[in-house]
Design a protein around this motif. Structure first.
Motif, PDB file in Angstrom:
ATOM      1  N   PHE A   1       0.810  -1.214   0.000  1.00 14.06           N
ATOM      2  CA  PHE A   1       0.000   0.000   0.000  1.00 14.06           C
ATOM      3  C   PHE A   1       0.852   1.278   0.000  1.00 14.06           C
ATOM      4  O   PHE A   1       0.459   2.277   0.582  1.00 14.06           O
ATOM      5  CB  PHE A   1      -0.955   0.042   1.202  1.00 14.06           C
ATOM      6  CG  PHE A   1      -1.872  -1.127   1.270  1.00 14.06           C
ATOM      7  CD1 PHE A   1      -2.745  -1.410   0.242  1.00 14.06           C
ATOM      8  CD2 PHE A   1      -1.860  -1.971   2.365  1.00 14.06           C
ATOM      9  CE1 PHE A   1      -3.595  -2.492   0.300  1.00 14.06           C
ATOM     10  CE2 PHE A   1      -2.707  -3.057   2.431  1.00 14.06           C
ATOM     11  CZ  PHE A   1      -3.571  -3.319   1.397  1.00 14.06           C
TER      12      PHE A   1
ATOM     13  N   ARG B   1      -1.141   3.995  -1.828  1.00 10.07           N
ATOM     14  CA  ARG B   1      -2.563   3.907  -1.516  1.00 10.07           C
ATOM     15  C   ARG B   1      -3.212   5.278  -1.390  1.00 10.07           C
ATOM     16  O   ARG B   1      -4.350   5.482  -1.769  1.00 10.07           O
ATOM     17  CB  ARG B   1      -2.734   3.126  -0.219  1.00 10.07           C
ATOM     18  CG  ARG B   1      -4.153   3.012   0.195  1.00 10.07           C
ATOM     19  CD  ARG B   1      -4.288   2.145   1.430  1.00 10.07           C
ATOM     20  NE  ARG B   1      -5.640   2.350   1.909  1.00 10.07           N
ATOM     21  CZ  ARG B   1      -5.964   2.688   3.118  1.00 10.07           C
ATOM     22  NH1 ARG B   1      -5.037   2.829   4.016  1.00 10.07           N
ATOM     23  NH2 ARG B   1      -7.207   2.877   3.459  1.00 10.07           N
ATOM     24  N   LEU B   2      -2.493   6.225  -0.832  1.00  6.91           N
ATOM     25  CA  LEU B   2      -3.056   7.554  -0.593  1.00  6.91           C
ATOM     26  C   LEU B   2      -2.797   8.521  -1.749  1.00  6.91           C
ATOM     27  O   LEU B   2      -3.076   9.710  -1.624  1.00  6.91           O
ATOM     28  CB  LEU B   2      -2.476   8.133   0.707  1.00  6.91           C
ATOM     29  CG  LEU B   2      -2.654   7.268   1.954  1.00  6.91           C
ATOM     30  CD1 LEU B   2      -2.045   7.943   3.155  1.00  6.91           C
ATOM     31  CD2 LEU B   2      -4.113   6.952   2.186  1.00  6.91           C
TER      32      LEU B   2
ATOM     33  N   LEU C   1      -5.084  11.670  -2.922  1.00  9.79           N
ATOM     34  CA  LEU C   1      -5.913  12.174  -1.833  1.00  9.79           C
ATOM     35  C   LEU C   1      -5.216  13.342  -1.137  1.00  9.79           C
ATOM     36  O   LEU C   1      -3.991  13.344  -1.006  1.00  9.79           O
ATOM     37  CB  LEU C   1      -6.194  11.069  -0.807  1.00  9.79           C
ATOM     38  CG  LEU C   1      -7.023   9.893  -1.297  1.00  9.79           C
ATOM     39  CD1 LEU C   1      -7.181   8.868  -0.189  1.00  9.79           C
ATOM     40  CD2 LEU C   1      -8.390  10.345  -1.788  1.00  9.79           C
TER      41      LEU C   1
ATOM     42  N   LYS D   1     -15.573   2.015   5.626  1.00  2.76           N
ATOM     43  CA  LYS D   1     -15.265   2.293   4.219  1.00  2.76           C
ATOM     44  C   LYS D   1     -15.916   3.611   3.799  1.00  2.76           C
ATOM     45  O   LYS D   1     -17.028   3.925   4.213  1.00  2.76           O
ATOM     46  CB  LYS D   1     -15.807   1.179   3.323  1.00  2.76           C
ATOM     47  CG  LYS D   1     -15.304  -0.190   3.668  1.00  2.76           C
ATOM     48  CD  LYS D   1     -14.003  -0.464   3.014  1.00  2.76           C
ATOM     49  CE  LYS D   1     -13.584  -1.899   3.329  1.00  2.76           C
ATOM     50  NZ  LYS D   1     -12.317  -2.228   2.820  1.00  2.76           N
TER      51      LYS D   1
ATOM     52  N   GLU E   1     -15.984   6.515   0.234  1.00  4.14           N
ATOM     53  CA  GLU E   1     -15.678   6.725  -1.175  1.00  4.14           C
ATOM     54  C   GLU E   1     -15.161   8.145  -1.367  1.00  4.14           C
ATOM     55  O   GLU E   1     -15.809   9.117  -0.984  1.00  4.14           O
ATOM     56  CB  GLU E   1     -16.927   6.511  -2.023  1.00  4.14           C
ATOM     57  CG  GLU E   1     -16.663   6.638  -3.503  1.00  4.14           C
ATOM     58  CD  GLU E   1     -17.912   6.352  -4.331  1.00  4.14           C
ATOM     59  OE1 GLU E   1     -17.923   6.802  -5.486  1.00  4.14           O
ATOM     60  OE2 GLU E   1     -18.842   5.693  -3.836  1.00  4.14           O
TER      61      GLU E   1
ATOM     62  N   LYS F   1     -13.302   6.090  -5.709  1.00  4.40           N
ATOM     63  CA  LYS F   1     -12.612   4.898  -5.216  1.00  4.40           C
ATOM     64  C   LYS F   1     -12.986   4.705  -3.751  1.00  4.40           C
ATOM     65  O   LYS F   1     -13.190   5.667  -3.025  1.00  4.40           O
ATOM     66  CB  LYS F   1     -11.093   5.044  -5.334  1.00  4.40           C
ATOM     67  CG  LYS F   1     -10.589   4.900  -6.769  1.00  4.40           C
ATOM     68  CD  LYS F   1      -9.102   5.054  -6.866  1.00  4.40           C
ATOM     69  CE  LYS F   1      -8.400   3.822  -6.373  1.00  4.40           C
ATOM     70  NZ  LYS F   1      -6.931   3.930  -6.490  1.00  4.40           N
TER      71      LYS F   1
ATOM     72  N   TYR G   1     -12.048   3.541   0.005  1.00  3.26           N
ATOM     73  CA  TYR G   1     -10.896   3.432   0.881  1.00  3.26           C
ATOM     74  C   TYR G   1     -11.342   3.019   2.280  1.00  3.26           C
ATOM     75  O   TYR G   1     -12.467   3.284   2.692  1.00  3.26           O
ATOM     76  CB  TYR G   1     -10.174   4.781   1.001  1.00  3.26           C
ATOM     77  CG  TYR G   1      -9.588   5.285  -0.284  1.00  3.26           C
ATOM     78  CD1 TYR G   1      -8.316   4.921  -0.674  1.00  3.26           C
ATOM     79  CD2 TYR G   1     -10.311   6.148  -1.111  1.00  3.26           C
ATOM     80  CE1 TYR G   1      -7.774   5.397  -1.855  1.00  3.26           C
ATOM     81  CE2 TYR G   1      -9.773   6.622  -2.295  1.00  3.26           C
ATOM     82  CZ  TYR G   1      -8.501   6.244  -2.660  1.00  3.26           C
ATOM     83  OH  TYR G   1      -7.959   6.716  -3.826  1.00  3.26           O
ATOM     84  N   GLU G   2     -10.433   2.398   3.007  1.00  2.00           N
ATOM     85  CA  GLU G   2     -10.677   2.143   4.420  1.00  2.00           C
ATOM     86  C   GLU G   2     -10.264   3.395   5.177  1.00  2.00           C
ATOM     87  O   GLU G   2      -9.165   3.917   4.971  1.00  2.00           O
ATOM     88  CB  GLU G   2      -9.853   0.945   4.895  1.00  2.00           C
ATOM     89  CG  GLU G   2     -10.138   0.567   6.329  1.00  2.00           C
ATOM     90  CD  GLU G   2      -9.401  -0.687   6.748  1.00  2.00           C
ATOM     91  OE1 GLU G   2     -10.038  -1.741   6.793  1.00  2.00           O
ATOM     92  OE2 GLU G   2      -8.195  -0.581   7.002  1.00  2.00           O
ATOM     93  N   VAL G   3     -11.143   3.886   6.046  1.00  2.00           N
ATOM     94  CA  VAL G   3     -10.892   5.137   6.759  1.00  2.00           C
ATOM     95  C   VAL G   3     -11.087   4.926   8.254  1.00  2.00           C
ATOM     96  O   VAL G   3     -11.687   3.949   8.698  1.00  2.00           O
ATOM     97  CB  VAL G   3     -11.832   6.267   6.264  1.00  2.00           C
ATOM     98  CG1 VAL G   3     -11.592   6.560   4.800  1.00  2.00           C
ATOM     99  CG2 VAL G   3     -13.286   5.921   6.512  1.00  2.00           C
TER     100      VAL G   3
ATOM    101  N   ASN H   1      -0.329   5.767   5.917  1.00  3.44           N
ATOM    102  CA  ASN H   1      -1.294   4.997   5.121  1.00  3.44           C
ATOM    103  C   ASN H   1      -2.677   4.931   5.779  1.00  3.44           C
ATOM    104  O   ASN H   1      -3.446   4.015   5.504  1.00  3.44           O
ATOM    105  CB  ASN H   1      -0.788   3.589   4.829  1.00  3.44           C
ATOM    106  CG  ASN H   1       0.037   3.533   3.581  1.00  3.44           C
ATOM    107  OD1 ASN H   1      -0.148   4.330   2.673  1.00  3.44           O
ATOM    108  ND2 ASN H   1       0.953   2.581   3.529  1.00  3.44           N
TER     109      ASN H   1
ATOM    110  N   ILE I   1      -6.232   7.031   6.545  1.00  4.52           N
ATOM    111  CA  ILE I   1      -7.053   8.188   6.191  1.00  4.52           C
ATOM    112  C   ILE I   1      -7.943   8.498   7.380  1.00  4.52           C
ATOM    113  O   ILE I   1      -8.793   7.687   7.767  1.00  4.52           O
ATOM    114  CB  ILE I   1      -7.910   7.900   4.934  1.00  4.52           C
ATOM    115  CG1 ILE I   1      -7.021   7.466   3.771  1.00  4.52           C
ATOM    116  CG2 ILE I   1      -8.751   9.123   4.582  1.00  4.52           C
ATOM    117  CD1 ILE I   1      -7.790   6.857   2.614  1.00  4.52           C
TER     118      ILE I   1
END
Length: 153
Positions: A92, A95-96, A99, A116, A118, A122, A124-126, A147, A149
């Motif tokens: 990852f 991954r960011l 953003l 999760k 959007e 896309k 993302y896990e937040v 990594n 959010i």
């Protein structure tokens, strides 16, 4: 016949020691067995021959075994078994990418405190900065660190 037995014992012992050092390092069973066979050959030399010859047999055996050990270290055989490469990538890493803090999105699952969301089409896990957030709630990215959010509603 006595010389044949002596040379066979010492040769087998040296072969086993070389096999341990060059081909299967770390198992030690083969090396110990090789040392025992070599010691048995030296003992056989002391039992079968006069003292001067027996000491010469011991000296030659020690010299050959020590030479084999030195040769194995100098031949670089240990470099074949040593780990020289390292992994520099991580999972990852990108991954960011794309953003930024302040981007708005929507929760696609309950965030309690992880869920999760959007952003930019896309998912993302937040992680929630403000506790529980219901699905469908508008979110804002407040932090991007390690990594992760971090969002708030």
């Amino acid at each position: 016949m006595t010389w044949f037995i002596l040379i066979a014992l010492l040769g087998i012992g040296l072969t086993l020691i070389l096999t341990e050092i060059l081909f299967v390092p770390g198992t030690t069973i083969i090396g110990i067995f090789g040392l025992l066979v070599s010691a048995g050959g030296v003992y056989y030399g002391f039992v079968s021959f006069d003292t001067g010859t027996a000491w010469a047999i011991l000296t030659v055996t020690l010299l050959l075994n020590f030479s084999a050990l030195v040769y194995s270290f100098r031949s670089g055989v240990w470099n074949k078994f040593a780990l020289t490469d390292t992994m520099k990538s991580r999972s990852f890493d990108n991954r960011l990418e794309g953003l930024e803090i302040g981007i708005e999105g929507i929760a696609v699952s309950d965030i309690k405190p992880i869920g999760k969301a959007e952003f930019l089409d896309k998912i993302y896990e937040v992680k929630s900065d403000s506790g529980f957030i219901r699905v469908g709630t508008k979110l804002i990215i407040t932090k991007l660190e390690h990594n992760t959010i971090i969002v708030k509603s």
